[in-house]
Design an enzyme around this catalytic site. Structure first.
Site, PDB file in Angstrom:
ATOM      1  N   CYS A 138     -18.805   3.966 -25.960  1.00  0.00           N
ATOM      2  CA  CYS A 138     -20.268   4.427 -25.977  1.00  0.00           C
ATOM      3  C   CYS A 138     -20.615   4.489 -24.415  1.00  0.00           C
ATOM      4  O   CYS A 138     -21.669   3.491 -23.977  1.00  0.00           O
ATOM      5  CB  CYS A 138     -21.014   3.450 -26.763  1.00  0.00           C
ATOM      6  SG  CYS A 138     -20.586   3.474 -28.224  1.00  0.00           S
ATOM      7  N   GLU A 139     -20.078   5.518 -23.823  1.00  0.00           N
ATOM      8  CA  GLU A 139     -20.384   5.597 -22.051  1.00  0.00           C
ATOM      9  C   GLU A 139     -19.928   6.747 -21.829  1.00  0.00           C
ATOM     10  O   GLU A 139     -18.603   7.187 -21.813  1.00  0.00           O
ATOM     11  CB  GLU A 139     -19.506   4.278 -21.538  1.00  0.00           C
ATOM     12  CG  GLU A 139     -19.470   4.541 -20.030  1.00  0.00           C
ATOM     13  CD  GLU A 139     -20.551   4.287 -19.312  1.00  0.00           C
ATOM     14  OE1 GLU A 139     -21.431   3.180 -19.347  1.00  0.00           O
ATOM     15  OE2 GLU A 139     -20.974   5.219 -18.695  1.00  0.00           O
TER      16      GLU A 139
ATOM     17  N   GLY B 278       0.806  -1.202  -0.213  1.00  0.00           N
ATOM     18  CA  GLY B 278      -0.045   0.101   0.012  1.00  0.00           C
ATOM     19  C   GLY B 278       0.721   1.389   0.008  1.00  0.00           C
ATOM     20  O   GLY B 278       0.219   2.190  -0.010  1.00  0.00           O
TER      21      GLY B 278
HETATM   22  C1  PLP Z   1      -4.121  -4.608  -3.353  1.00  0.00           C
HETATM   23  C2  PLP Z   1      -3.254  -5.517  -2.103  1.00  0.00           C
HETATM   24  C3  PLP Z   1      -1.863  -5.109  -2.236  1.00  0.00           C
HETATM   25  C4  PLP Z   1      -1.068  -4.164  -2.883  1.00  0.00           C
HETATM   26  O1  PLP Z   1      -1.389  -2.983  -2.733  1.00  0.00           O
HETATM   27  P1  PLP Z   1      -0.889  -1.741  -3.523  1.00  0.00           P
HETATM   28  O2  PLP Z   1      -1.532  -0.491  -3.060  1.00  0.00           O
HETATM   29  O3  PLP Z   1      -0.842  -1.963  -4.931  1.00  0.00           O
HETATM   30  O4  PLP Z   1       0.511  -1.632  -3.036  1.00  0.00           O
HETATM   31  C5  PLP Z   1      -1.312  -6.081  -1.217  1.00  0.00           C
HETATM   32  N1  PLP Z   1      -1.753  -6.621  -0.356  1.00  0.00           N
HETATM   33  C6  PLP Z   1      -3.241  -7.005  -0.548  1.00  0.00           C
HETATM   34  C7  PLP Z   1      -3.927  -8.008   0.343  1.00  0.00           C
HETATM   35  C8  PLP Z   1      -4.099  -6.275  -1.452  1.00  0.00           C
HETATM   36  O5  PLP Z   1      -5.183  -6.753  -1.620  1.00  0.00           O
END
Ligand code: PLP
Length: 431
Positions: free
Chosen positions: A361-362, A248
């Protein structure tokens, strides 16, 4: 520039990874996904080196392959000493066919079917990240059928509300992912897990959210998870070998997004974890991270050819491109921001305020609204930056539009990693 692999050359042409984007558009056609292989490898090294500094050799970095999944990417991350996180049989199969060692794969998903579980165990997926109690019964029965003991982590929800978009916010108690600590269900699922003969509980997982820009979220996540690890050690005598803190870290889509120092963040989190483990008198588990976006996003760029330029006097201007939500649904899904250039007029003054839209088409088929561009004309090349994550992997065939190819840029040269879909590909399954 939002990233150091983007620049404008002396002729006013946009370059990506040191290569002329208008030449690439001519050579491969548009729409076109570009991926800077050197950047992907640098991003992998940033994580792996920082984690080594923080934890010695007791760590793993998992590439969350849902961010961008195709055969070549599994080879690249394998060469960079990364494990992978996979979320479907399709991703497992892609990794398998790429020759990726599946013993290094972690299988996620909040709803693994019996067939998914069978496929993963049959093909030797190293770890399951178990979402819920029902899944355990299926894994145990299937592992028994194949005569193995399946390694698993349990996905728990620490109940943290991140300040990011709702759609990418997953660590809250009321999430569809994982089992909540706060409600006592997490403790119960641990007790249940320990009753199975063909399952080995190796540790715990949490994923709090995406587009995280500071270590605060990870600190709070680690704090709650370590308290839980302490509780199961003292009450159930369970030693936790692995703690997966999820993915994340954010990336820069526009100049307004901050630059993060990933190494500094990782070291802050590791200091906290080591201190807390010392205080609780538990050994530091093997720490896992699962970055997806921050491995591939800024390694990507999409090139389009401008078609219709529509100026509605007194209202709005529309610049249409030869792709759209079919290759990049992120604006349609969550209003995601991007940085755009007219690649062949990159140093010209931006005087045209417009919405950049696709060809579907949206009316929600929008790449970006309220953009300032140089005067755009039919035939110009439009570049959208930072499209390496959640673009190709979210692409679709709405309106029977074929998906673009992925061209990799490496050390000044380029090669196709995923071919452009053909009209015959589109009807391949039609009987
Ligand atoms: C989506 C996800 C990630 C990666 O998240 P990023 O924001 O792309 O780094 C890691 N672990 C899990 C469980 C996820 O669902």
């Amino acid at each position: 520039m939002i990233c150091n692999n983007i620049n404008i050359n002396n002729s006013g042409i946009l370059e990506f990874a040191g290569q002329d984007t208008t030449c690439l558009a001519k050579k491969y056609g548009t729409p076109l996904y570009l991926l800077d292989e050197n950047k992907i490898r640098d991003n992998c090294k940033t994580y792996v080196n920082a984690m080594a500094k923080a934890y010695g050799d007791n760590f793993a970095v998992l590439y969350a392959s849902k961010a961008n999944s195709f055969k070549k990417i599994y080879n690249i991350v394998n060469e960079e000493n990364m494990c992978v996180d996979v979320v479907s049989v399709g991703e497992i199969y892609t990794a398998l066919k790429a020759g990726y060692p599946l013993s290094k794969a972690y299988f996620h998903s909040n709803n693994k079917t019996d067939a998914d579980v069978d496929f993963a165990i049959k093909n030797g997926v190293g770890y399951f990240v178990v979402d819920n109690a029902e899944e355990l019964d299926v894994i145990d029965a299937t592992a028994k059928k194949y005569g193995i003991c399946q390694n698993i982590l349990l996905r728990l929800t620490p109940g943290i509300d991140t300040h990011t978009y709702e759609a990418v916010n997953t660590g809250k108690v009321d999430s569809k992912f994982g089992t909540a600590i706060e409600t006592g269900q997490a403790y119960k699922i641990v007790e249940k897990t320990l009753t199975f003969n063909n399952i080995k509980l190796c540790g715990f997982h949490c994923h709090i959210g995406s587009m995280v820009f500071d270590s605060d979220t990870f600190l709070r996540g680690a704090d709650i998870m370590l308290d839980f690890i302490y509780k199961v050690k003292t009450e159930l005598n369970l030693v936790t070998e692995q703690l997966d803190l999820g993915g994340g870290y954010g990336v820069r889509y526009t100049k307004n997004d901050p630059v993060i120092d990933i190494e500094k963040n990782i070291l802050q989190v590791s200091d906290f974890i080591k201190n807390k483990c010392y205080k609780l008198n538990i050994t530091v588990p093997k720490i896992l991270l699962e970055p997806g976006r921050s491995i591939v996003a800024d390694a990507g760029m999409t090139l389009y050819t401008v078609g219709t330029v529509k100026k509605i006097t007194g209202y709005k201007n529309y610049v249409s491109v030869d792709g759209g939500m079919t290759d990049n649904p992120r604006y349609a899904l969550y209003g995601s921001e991007y940085t755009l250039f007219l690649a062949n007029k990159a140093s010209q003054k931006s005087t045209l305020e417009c919405d950049v839209v696709g060809r579907c088409c949206e009316s929600g088929d929008i790449i970006q609204q309220n953009v300032l561009l140089p005067e755009a004309e039919r035939g110009d090349i439009l570049a959208v930056c930072t499209t390496g994550a959640y673009n190709y992997s979210m692409a679709m065939n709405y309106n029977r539009i074929a998906r673009p190819p992925i061209v990799m840029l490496k050390d000044g040269s380029n090669y196709v990693a995923v071919k452009r879909e053909t009209l015959d590909d589109l009807i391949a399954n039609d009987l």
